[in-house]
Design a protein around this motif. Structure first.
Motif, PDB file in Angstrom:
ATOM      1  N   ASN A 305       0.830  -1.206   0.000  1.00 18.51           N
ATOM      2  CA  ASN A 305       0.000   0.000   0.000  1.00 18.51           C
ATOM      3  C   ASN A 305       0.861   1.252   0.000  1.00 18.51           C
ATOM      4  O   ASN A 305       1.965   1.257   0.558  1.00 18.51           O
ATOM      5  N   ASP A 306       0.353   2.324  -0.576  1.00 20.02           N
ATOM      6  CA  ASP A 306       0.938   3.631  -0.349  1.00 20.02           C
ATOM      7  C   ASP A 306       0.803   3.950   1.140  1.00 20.02           C
ATOM      8  O   ASP A 306      -0.214   3.618   1.770  1.00 20.02           O
ATOM      9  N   PRO A 307       1.780   4.624   1.760  1.00 19.42           N
ATOM     10  CA  PRO A 307       1.712   4.874   3.206  1.00 19.42           C
ATOM     11  C   PRO A 307       0.743   5.968   3.626  1.00 19.42           C
ATOM     12  O   PRO A 307       0.720   6.335   4.809  1.00 19.42           O
ATOM     13  N   ILE A 308      -0.099   6.462   2.749  1.00 18.83           N
ATOM     14  CA  ILE A 308      -1.003   7.550   3.089  1.00 18.83           C
ATOM     15  C   ILE A 308      -1.933   7.186   4.245  1.00 18.83           C
ATOM     16  O   ILE A 308      -2.370   8.053   5.003  1.00 18.83           O
ATOM     17  N   THR A 309      -2.245   5.896   4.415  1.00 21.32           N
ATOM     18  CA  THR A 309      -3.088   5.469   5.533  1.00 21.32           C
ATOM     19  C   THR A 309      -2.309   4.702   6.604  1.00 21.32           C
ATOM     20  O   THR A 309      -2.908   4.173   7.537  1.00 21.32           O
ATOM     21  N   GLY A 310      -0.998   4.615   6.449  1.00 17.47           N
ATOM     22  CA  GLY A 310      -0.174   3.991   7.479  1.00 17.47           C
ATOM     23  C   GLY A 310      -0.456   2.520   7.708  1.00 17.47           C
ATOM     24  O   GLY A 310      -0.321   2.023   8.836  1.00 17.47           O
ATOM     25  N   GLN A 311      -0.784   1.771   6.656  1.00 16.54           N
ATOM     26  CA  GLN A 311      -1.214   0.389   6.860  1.00 16.54           C
ATOM     27  C   GLN A 311      -0.095  -0.645   6.796  1.00 16.54           C
ATOM     28  O   GLN A 311      -0.282  -1.786   7.199  1.00 16.54           O
ATOM     29  N   GLY A 312       1.088  -0.284   6.301  1.00 13.80           N
ATOM     30  CA  GLY A 312       2.125  -1.283   6.043  1.00 13.80           C
ATOM     31  C   GLY A 312       2.512  -2.119   7.241  1.00 13.80           C
ATOM     32  O   GLY A 312       2.414  -3.353   7.229  1.00 13.80           O
ATOM     33  N   ALA A 313       2.991  -1.487   8.312  1.00 12.21           N
ATOM     34  CA  ALA A 313       3.427  -2.235   9.489  1.00 12.21           C
ATOM     35  C   ALA A 313       2.262  -2.917  10.176  1.00 12.21           C
ATOM     36  O   ALA A 313       2.422  -4.008  10.760  1.00 12.21           O
ATOM     37  N   ASN A 314       1.079  -2.320  10.122  1.00  9.96           N
ATOM     38  CA  ASN A 314      -0.096  -2.920  10.737  1.00  9.96           C
ATOM     39  C   ASN A 314      -0.530  -4.185  10.000  1.00  9.96           C
ATOM     40  O   ASN A 314      -0.838  -5.210  10.621  1.00  9.96           O
ATOM     41  N   ASN A 315      -0.554  -4.126   8.663  1.00  9.06           N
ATOM     42  CA  ASN A 315      -0.841  -5.332   7.883  1.00  9.06           C
ATOM     43  C   ASN A 315       0.193  -6.414   8.154  1.00  9.06           C
ATOM     44  O   ASN A 315      -0.130  -7.602   8.244  1.00  9.06           O
ATOM     45  N   ALA A 316       1.454  -6.007   8.279  1.00 13.31           N
ATOM     46  CA  ALA A 316       2.525  -6.969   8.511  1.00 13.31           C
ATOM     47  C   ALA A 316       2.340  -7.683   9.847  1.00 13.31           C
ATOM     48  O   ALA A 316       2.522  -8.904   9.944  1.00 13.31           O
ATOM     49  N   ALA A 317       1.998  -6.929  10.894  1.00 17.43           N
ATOM     50  CA  ALA A 317       1.796  -7.543  12.203  1.00 17.43           C
ATOM     51  C   ALA A 317       0.640  -8.529  12.178  1.00 17.43           C
ATOM     52  O   ALA A 317       0.727  -9.637  12.731  1.00 17.43           O
ATOM     53  N   ARG A 318      -0.456  -8.137  11.529  1.00 20.71           N
ATOM     54  CA  ARG A 318      -1.611  -9.035  11.442  1.00 20.71           C
ATOM     55  C   ARG A 318      -1.277 -10.279  10.635  1.00 20.71           C
ATOM     56  O   ARG A 318      -1.650 -11.400  11.000  1.00 20.71           O
TER      57      ARG A 318
END
Length: 413
Positions: A305-318
Protein backbone atom coordinates in the motif's frame (compact mmCIF):
# COMPACT_ATOMS: atom_id res chain seq x y z
CA UNK A 1 11.10 -30.15 14.63
CA UNK A 2 9.95 -28.54 11.38
CA UNK A 3 12.33 -26.32 9.44
CA UNK A 4 11.07 -22.90 8.33
CA UNK A 5 13.03 -20.30 6.35
CA UNK A 6 12.06 -16.62 6.26
CA UNK A 7 13.66 -14.22 3.79
CA UNK A 8 13.49 -10.66 5.07
CA UNK A 9 14.01 -9.08 8.47
CA UNK A 10 11.25 -6.49 8.73
CA UNK A 11 8.08 -6.34 10.80
CA UNK A 12 6.46 -9.45 9.32
CA UNK A 13 9.57 -11.60 8.90
CA UNK A 14 11.05 -11.09 12.36
CA UNK A 15 7.72 -11.14 14.21
CA UNK A 16 6.87 -14.46 12.52
CA UNK A 17 10.35 -15.86 13.11
CA UNK A 18 10.29 -15.04 16.82
CA UNK A 19 6.79 -16.47 17.17
CA UNK A 20 7.65 -19.74 15.43
CA UNK A 21 10.88 -20.06 17.39
CA UNK A 22 8.92 -19.75 20.64
CA UNK A 23 6.57 -22.49 19.37
CA UNK A 24 9.44 -24.94 18.87
CA UNK A 25 10.21 -24.61 15.16
CA UNK A 26 13.70 -24.48 13.68
CA UNK A 27 13.80 -21.05 12.07
CA UNK A 28 16.34 -19.58 9.66
CA UNK A 29 16.11 -15.90 8.76
CA UNK A 30 17.98 -14.44 5.80
CA UNK A 31 18.65 -10.75 6.50
CA UNK A 32 20.36 -8.24 4.24
CA UNK A 33 21.84 -6.17 7.10
CA UNK A 34 23.32 -6.82 10.53
CA UNK A 35 21.98 -5.03 13.62
CA UNK A 36 24.93 -2.63 13.54
CA UNK A 37 24.37 -1.87 9.85
CA UNK A 38 20.71 -1.19 10.56
CA UNK A 39 21.38 1.15 13.49
CA UNK A 40 23.94 3.19 11.56
CA UNK A 41 22.14 3.06 8.22
CA UNK A 42 19.46 5.15 6.51
CA UNK A 43 15.83 5.50 7.53
CA UNK A 44 13.71 2.54 6.38
CA UNK A 45 10.11 3.71 6.71
CA UNK A 46 7.55 5.84 8.55
CA UNK A 47 5.83 2.90 10.38
CA UNK A 48 2.86 4.28 12.29
CA UNK A 49 1.34 1.40 14.28
CA UNK A 50 -2.16 1.50 15.70
CA UNK A 51 -3.75 -0.13 18.74
CA UNK A 52 -4.77 -3.54 17.30
CA UNK A 53 -1.30 -4.18 15.84
CA UNK A 54 0.39 -3.02 19.04
CA UNK A 55 -1.75 -5.51 20.97
CA UNK A 56 -0.34 -8.29 18.79
CA UNK A 57 3.22 -7.19 19.61
CA UNK A 58 2.38 -6.86 23.30
CA UNK A 59 0.92 -10.37 23.46
CA UNK A 60 4.09 -11.74 21.86
CA UNK A 61 6.35 -9.87 24.29
CA UNK A 62 7.90 -7.84 21.47
CA UNK A 63 6.93 -4.36 22.69
CA UNK A 64 10.49 -3.66 23.85
CA UNK A 65 10.32 0.12 23.39
CA UNK A 66 6.75 0.81 24.47
CA UNK A 67 7.60 2.66 27.69
CA UNK A 68 9.87 5.21 25.97
CA UNK A 69 7.90 5.72 22.75
CA UNK A 70 5.38 8.59 22.53
CA UNK A 71 1.81 7.27 22.76
CA UNK A 72 -0.34 9.09 20.20
CA UNK A 73 -3.91 9.44 21.45
CA UNK A 74 -5.34 11.79 18.82
CA UNK A 75 -5.01 13.17 15.30
CA UNK A 76 -5.44 16.75 14.13
CA UNK A 77 -6.71 16.93 10.55
CA UNK A 78 -6.64 20.08 8.42
CA UNK A 79 -7.77 21.01 4.93
CA UNK A 80 -5.64 23.88 3.59
CA UNK A 81 -7.13 26.47 1.25
CA UNK A 82 -4.46 27.24 -1.37
CA UNK A 83 -2.83 30.68 -1.64
CA UNK A 84 -4.59 33.11 -3.98
CA UNK A 85 -1.37 34.42 -5.49
CA UNK A 86 2.43 34.32 -5.29
CA UNK A 87 2.49 36.74 -2.35
CA UNK A 88 -0.31 35.02 -0.43
CA UNK A 89 -0.22 32.11 2.02
CA UNK A 90 -2.66 29.27 2.61
CA UNK A 91 -5.22 29.28 5.39
CA UNK A 92 -7.05 26.48 7.19
CA UNK A 93 -10.34 25.86 5.38
CA UNK A 94 -11.48 23.35 8.00
CA UNK A 95 -9.97 21.34 10.82
CA UNK A 96 -10.96 18.60 13.23
CA UNK A 97 -9.48 16.69 16.14
CA UNK A 98 -10.08 12.95 16.37
CA UNK A 99 -9.42 10.77 19.41
CA UNK A 100 -8.14 7.21 18.92
CA UNK A 101 -9.81 4.41 20.88
CA UNK A 102 -6.32 3.05 21.56
CA UNK A 103 -3.05 5.01 21.33
CA UNK A 104 -0.68 4.42 18.46
CA UNK A 105 3.12 4.43 18.42
CA UNK A 106 6.01 4.59 15.97
CA UNK A 107 9.47 3.11 16.59
CA UNK A 108 12.24 3.79 14.07
CA UNK A 109 12.69 0.44 12.32
CA UNK A 110 16.45 0.89 12.38
CA UNK A 111 16.45 0.30 16.14
CA UNK A 112 13.41 -1.98 16.24
CA UNK A 113 14.59 -4.50 13.65
CA UNK A 114 18.14 -4.42 15.00
CA UNK A 115 16.78 -5.23 18.45
CA UNK A 116 14.56 -8.03 17.16
CA UNK A 117 17.44 -9.57 15.20
CA UNK A 118 19.54 -9.64 18.36
CA UNK A 119 16.63 -11.14 20.29
CA UNK A 120 16.22 -13.85 17.63
CA UNK A 121 19.92 -14.75 17.90
CA UNK A 122 19.77 -14.81 21.71
CA UNK A 123 16.85 -17.25 21.57
CA UNK A 124 18.58 -19.66 19.23
CA UNK A 125 17.31 -18.64 15.82
CA UNK A 126 19.66 -19.02 12.87
CA UNK A 127 20.40 -15.83 10.94
CA UNK A 128 22.22 -15.68 7.61
CA UNK A 129 23.36 -12.17 6.67
CA UNK A 130 23.31 -12.08 2.88
CA UNK A 131 21.17 -11.11 -0.10
CA UNK A 132 19.42 -13.63 -2.31
CA UNK A 133 18.53 -13.76 -5.97
CA UNK A 134 16.03 -16.19 -7.46
CA UNK A 135 18.54 -19.02 -7.64
CA UNK A 136 19.60 -18.48 -4.03
CA UNK A 137 15.97 -18.47 -2.93
CA UNK A 138 15.37 -21.78 -4.66
CA UNK A 139 18.41 -23.34 -3.01
CA UNK A 140 17.16 -22.13 0.37
CA UNK A 141 13.64 -23.45 -0.27
CA UNK A 142 14.94 -26.87 -1.20
CA UNK A 143 16.55 -27.18 2.26
CA UNK A 144 13.43 -26.20 4.23
CA UNK A 145 9.90 -27.49 4.59
CA UNK A 146 8.44 -24.01 4.16
CA UNK A 147 10.03 -20.82 2.87
CA UNK A 148 8.33 -17.46 3.33
CA UNK A 149 9.39 -14.32 1.47
CA UNK A 150 9.00 -11.16 3.56
CA UNK A 151 11.22 -9.01 1.39
CA UNK A 152 8.77 -6.23 0.49
CA UNK A 153 9.67 -4.67 -2.83
CA UNK A 154 12.54 -5.71 -5.07
CA UNK A 155 13.72 -8.65 -7.13
CA UNK A 156 12.25 -11.35 -4.91
CA UNK A 157 8.85 -9.68 -4.74
CA UNK A 158 8.77 -9.66 -8.55
CA UNK A 159 8.79 -13.47 -8.47
CA UNK A 160 5.18 -13.24 -7.29
CA UNK A 161 2.79 -12.45 -10.15
CA UNK A 162 0.74 -9.26 -9.92
CA UNK A 163 -2.94 -9.87 -9.24
CA UNK A 164 -4.50 -7.48 -11.74
CA UNK A 165 -8.01 -7.96 -10.35
CA UNK A 166 -6.97 -6.79 -6.90
CA UNK A 167 -4.32 -4.19 -7.80
CA UNK A 168 -5.97 -0.77 -8.03
CA UNK A 169 -3.14 1.10 -9.80
CA UNK A 170 -0.37 0.48 -12.33
CA UNK A 171 1.79 3.46 -11.32
CA UNK A 172 2.64 5.45 -8.18
CA UNK A 173 -0.07 7.87 -7.03
CA UNK A 174 2.30 9.91 -4.84
CA UNK A 175 6.00 10.60 -4.53
CA UNK A 176 7.13 10.23 -0.93
CA UNK A 177 9.53 12.36 1.07
CA UNK A 178 10.27 11.44 4.67
CA UNK A 179 12.45 13.23 7.23
CA UNK A 180 13.04 12.48 10.94
CA UNK A 181 13.33 15.68 12.97
CA UNK A 182 14.15 16.89 16.47
CA UNK A 183 12.78 20.21 17.67
CA UNK A 184 9.39 20.31 15.94
CA UNK A 185 7.01 22.48 17.95
CA UNK A 186 3.42 21.60 18.87
CA UNK A 187 0.29 23.76 18.54
CA UNK A 188 -1.28 22.58 21.81
CA UNK A 189 1.16 21.21 24.41
CA UNK A 190 -1.68 20.01 26.63
CA UNK A 191 -2.91 17.67 23.87
CA UNK A 192 0.44 16.12 22.96
CA UNK A 193 1.62 13.75 21.68
CA UNK A 194 -0.68 14.10 18.68
CA UNK A 195 -0.34 13.22 15.01
CA UNK A 196 -1.13 15.91 12.46
CA UNK A 197 -2.30 15.48 8.89
CA UNK A 198 -2.89 18.15 6.26
CA UNK A 199 -4.60 17.85 2.88
CA UNK A 200 -3.44 20.36 0.27
CA UNK A 201 -5.78 20.28 -2.77
CA UNK A 202 -3.96 19.80 -6.03
CA UNK A 203 -0.64 19.15 -4.32
CA UNK A 204 -0.82 16.27 -1.84
CA UNK A 205 -0.68 15.68 1.90
CA UNK A 206 1.62 16.22 4.87
CA UNK A 207 1.75 13.93 7.92
CA UNK A 208 3.61 14.56 11.16
CA UNK A 209 3.99 11.55 13.44
CA UNK A 210 5.56 11.53 16.94
CA UNK A 211 8.05 8.67 17.08
CA UNK A 212 11.11 7.20 18.79
CA UNK A 213 14.50 7.08 17.07
CA UNK A 214 17.98 6.19 18.25
CA UNK A 215 18.56 9.65 19.72
CA UNK A 216 15.22 9.80 21.51
CA UNK A 217 11.70 11.08 20.77
CA UNK A 218 11.32 12.79 17.41
CA UNK A 219 8.79 13.78 14.75
CA UNK A 220 8.53 11.99 11.41
CA UNK A 221 7.51 14.34 8.61
CA UNK A 222 6.07 12.69 5.48
CA UNK A 223 5.13 14.54 2.30
CA UNK A 224 2.75 12.69 -0.03
CA UNK A 225 3.15 14.66 -3.27
CA UNK A 226 1.07 14.37 -6.42
CA UNK A 227 3.57 13.42 -9.15
CA UNK A 228 4.62 16.51 -11.07
CA UNK A 229 2.89 18.82 -8.58
CA UNK A 230 4.35 21.64 -6.50
CA UNK A 231 5.37 19.36 -3.62
CA UNK A 232 7.18 16.91 -5.91
CA UNK A 233 10.58 18.59 -5.70
CA UNK A 234 12.89 16.07 -4.02
CA UNK A 235 13.75 13.70 -6.88
CA UNK A 236 17.43 14.66 -6.67
CA UNK A 237 17.44 13.10 -3.16
CA UNK A 238 19.00 15.98 -1.22
CA UNK A 239 20.83 15.43 2.07
CA UNK A 240 18.73 15.92 5.23
CA UNK A 241 19.78 19.54 5.82
CA UNK A 242 19.00 20.57 2.24
CA UNK A 243 15.78 18.57 2.31
CA UNK A 244 14.70 20.43 5.45
CA UNK A 245 15.42 23.79 3.79
CA UNK A 246 13.16 22.89 0.87
CA UNK A 247 10.47 21.62 3.22
CA UNK A 248 10.52 24.89 5.13
CA UNK A 249 10.17 26.75 1.86
CA UNK A 250 7.06 24.74 1.03
CA UNK A 251 5.62 25.15 4.51
CA UNK A 252 6.09 28.93 4.48
CA UNK A 253 3.30 29.38 1.92
CA UNK A 254 1.47 26.03 1.83
CA UNK A 255 1.11 25.42 5.59
CA UNK A 256 2.35 28.56 7.35
CA UNK A 257 1.13 27.41 10.77
CA UNK A 258 3.40 24.37 10.45
CA UNK A 259 6.29 26.51 9.22
CA UNK A 260 6.32 28.30 12.56
CA UNK A 261 6.45 24.96 14.40
CA UNK A 262 9.22 23.52 12.21
CA UNK A 263 11.41 26.60 11.82
CA UNK A 264 13.82 25.52 14.58
CA UNK A 265 13.82 21.80 13.77
CA UNK A 266 16.87 19.81 12.71
CA UNK A 267 17.38 16.30 11.29
CA UNK A 268 17.87 13.58 13.88
CA UNK A 269 20.99 12.27 12.08
CA UNK A 270 22.83 12.32 8.78
CA UNK A 271 20.74 9.49 7.30
CA UNK A 272 17.35 10.63 8.59
CA UNK A 273 15.63 11.04 5.23
CA UNK A 274 14.01 8.89 2.58
CA UNK A 275 12.66 9.51 -0.91
CA UNK A 276 10.72 7.21 -3.23
CA UNK A 277 7.39 6.17 -4.68
CA UNK A 278 5.14 3.13 -4.30
CA UNK A 279 2.88 1.51 -6.88
CA UNK A 280 0.09 0.00 -4.76
CA UNK A 281 0.10 -3.66 -5.75
CA UNK A 282 -1.47 -6.97 -4.75
CA UNK A 283 0.34 -10.13 -5.84
CA UNK A 284 -0.57 -13.79 -6.01
CA UNK A 285 0.68 -15.52 -2.85
CA UNK A 286 2.71 -18.40 -4.29
CA UNK A 287 5.82 -18.24 -6.47
CA UNK A 288 6.89 -21.39 -8.32
CA UNK A 289 10.68 -21.65 -8.50
CA UNK A 290 10.84 -24.95 -10.33
CA UNK A 291 9.26 -28.37 -10.37
CA UNK A 292 7.92 -29.06 -6.87
CA UNK A 293 9.50 -25.92 -5.38
CA UNK A 294 7.13 -23.20 -4.14
CA UNK A 295 7.50 -20.29 -1.73
CA UNK A 296 4.89 -18.21 0.07
CA UNK A 297 4.86 -14.42 0.28
CA UNK A 298 3.74 -12.30 3.21
CA UNK A 299 2.86 -8.67 4.04
CA UNK A 300 4.36 -6.05 1.66
CA UNK A 301 5.59 -8.75 -0.68
CA UNK A 302 1.94 -9.48 -1.50
CA UNK A 303 -0.05 -6.42 -0.37
CA UNK A 304 1.85 -3.20 -0.94
CA UNK A 305 0.00 0.00 0.00
CA UNK A 306 0.94 3.63 -0.35
CA UNK A 307 1.71 4.87 3.21
CA UNK A 308 -1.00 7.55 3.09
CA UNK A 309 -3.09 5.47 5.53
CA UNK A 310 -0.17 3.99 7.48
CA UNK A 311 -1.21 0.39 6.86
CA UNK A 312 2.13 -1.28 6.04
CA UNK A 313 3.43 -2.23 9.49
CA UNK A 314 -0.10 -2.92 10.74
CA UNK A 315 -0.84 -5.33 7.88
CA UNK A 316 2.52 -6.97 8.51
CA UNK A 317 1.80 -7.54 12.20
CA UNK A 318 -1.61 -9.03 11.44
CA UNK A 319 -0.25 -11.23 8.65
CA UNK A 320 2.59 -12.58 10.80
CA UNK A 321 0.17 -13.50 13.60
CA UNK A 322 -2.20 -15.22 11.17
CA UNK A 323 0.57 -17.14 9.38
CA UNK A 324 1.98 -18.27 12.72
CA UNK A 325 -1.39 -19.74 13.75
CA UNK A 326 -1.86 -21.40 10.37
CA UNK A 327 1.60 -23.02 10.46
CA UNK A 328 1.08 -24.36 13.96
CA UNK A 329 -2.40 -25.67 13.10
CA UNK A 330 -0.92 -27.45 10.06
CA UNK A 331 0.83 -29.84 12.42
CA UNK A 332 2.94 -32.30 10.48
CA UNK A 333 1.05 -32.01 7.19
CA UNK A 334 2.96 -30.73 4.14
CA UNK A 335 2.91 -27.05 3.26
CA UNK A 336 1.36 -27.44 -0.18
CA UNK A 337 0.71 -24.62 -2.68
CA UNK A 338 -3.01 -25.02 -2.00
CA UNK A 339 -2.40 -24.53 1.73
CA UNK A 340 -0.30 -21.46 0.95
CA UNK A 341 -3.08 -19.92 -1.13
CA UNK A 342 -5.70 -20.72 1.52
CA UNK A 343 -3.54 -19.12 4.20
CA UNK A 344 -3.16 -15.92 2.23
CA UNK A 345 -6.89 -15.80 1.50
CA UNK A 346 -7.52 -15.78 5.26
CA UNK A 347 -5.13 -12.84 5.48
CA UNK A 348 -6.76 -11.11 2.53
CA UNK A 349 -10.12 -11.04 4.32
CA UNK A 350 -8.73 -8.17 6.38
CA UNK A 351 -5.99 -6.84 4.11
CA UNK A 352 -8.49 -6.04 1.35
CA UNK A 353 -10.03 -3.37 3.55
CA UNK A 354 -6.68 -1.63 3.90
CA UNK A 355 -6.32 -1.66 0.10
CA UNK A 356 -9.79 -0.20 -0.40
CA UNK A 357 -9.33 2.45 2.30
CA UNK A 358 -5.93 3.47 0.93
CA UNK A 359 -7.32 3.64 -2.61
CA UNK A 360 -10.08 5.96 -1.42
CA UNK A 361 -7.66 8.25 0.38
CA UNK A 362 -5.47 8.48 -2.73
CA UNK A 363 -8.37 9.28 -5.05
CA UNK A 364 -10.58 11.21 -2.57
CA UNK A 365 -14.08 10.58 -4.00
CA UNK A 366 -16.73 13.20 -3.34
CA UNK A 367 -18.48 11.32 -0.53
CA UNK A 368 -15.18 11.02 1.35
CA UNK A 369 -14.64 14.76 1.02
CA UNK A 370 -18.01 15.12 2.72
CA UNK A 371 -16.73 13.07 5.65
CA UNK A 372 -13.95 15.59 6.22
CA UNK A 373 -16.49 18.40 6.34
CA UNK A 374 -18.72 16.44 8.74
CA UNK A 375 -15.74 15.56 10.95
CA UNK A 376 -15.04 19.27 11.40
CA UNK A 377 -18.54 19.69 12.82
CA UNK A 378 -19.14 16.45 14.71
CA UNK A 379 -16.71 14.80 17.11
CA UNK A 380 -18.28 11.36 16.62
CA UNK A 381 -17.61 11.47 12.86
CA UNK A 382 -14.01 12.56 13.43
CA UNK A 383 -13.47 9.77 15.94
CA UNK A 384 -14.88 7.07 13.67
CA UNK A 385 -12.76 8.31 10.78
CA UNK A 386 -9.57 8.24 12.89
CA UNK A 387 -10.32 4.75 14.13
CA UNK A 388 -10.80 3.49 10.58
CA UNK A 389 -7.02 3.83 10.26
CA UNK A 390 -6.64 1.46 13.22
CA UNK A 391 -9.21 -1.02 11.88
CA UNK A 392 -9.81 -0.46 8.16
CA UNK A 393 -12.43 -3.24 8.17
CA UNK A 394 -14.82 -0.51 9.32
CA UNK A 395 -14.32 1.19 5.94
CA UNK A 396 -16.71 -1.35 4.42
CA UNK A 397 -19.42 -0.41 6.92
CA UNK A 398 -19.59 3.33 6.26
CA UNK A 399 -17.12 4.65 3.68
CA UNK A 400 -17.15 2.13 0.85
CA UNK A 401 -20.01 3.74 -1.12
CA UNK A 402 -21.72 7.13 -1.28
CA UNK A 403 -24.93 5.47 -0.04
CA UNK A 404 -23.30 4.03 3.08
CA UNK A 405 -21.68 7.34 3.92
CA UNK A 406 -24.87 9.30 3.34
CA UNK A 407 -26.80 6.89 5.54
CA UNK A 408 -24.31 7.29 8.38
CA UNK A 409 -24.08 11.08 8.13
CA UNK A 410 -27.87 11.50 7.95
CA UNK A 411 -28.08 11.15 11.73
CA UNK A 412 -25.90 14.25 12.12
CA UNK A 413 -27.93 16.53 9.82
Amino acid sequence: MRRIAIVGAGQAGLQLALGLLAAGYRVTVVAARTPEQLRTGPVLSTQAMFGPALRIERAAGLNLWEAETPAVHSVRGTLAAPPDGPQEVAVQALAFTAVMDEPGQSVDQRIKMAGWLELLAERGGRIEYRTLDGAGLRALAERHELTIVAAGRGELAELFERDAGRSPFDRPQRTLTCLYLHGVGVPDPAAEPRARMHAIPGAGELYLQPALTGSGPCTILLWEALPGGPLDCFADRPAPDEQLDRILGLLRTRLPWEYELCAEAEPTDGLANLYGAVTPTVRHPVARLGEGCHVLGIADTLVLNDPITGQGANNAARAAALYQRAIIERGGAPFTPDWMRETFELCWQHARHSVEFTTAMLTMPEHLQGVFAAAAQHEAVARRFANTYADPADYAAWLATPELTAGYLEAFR
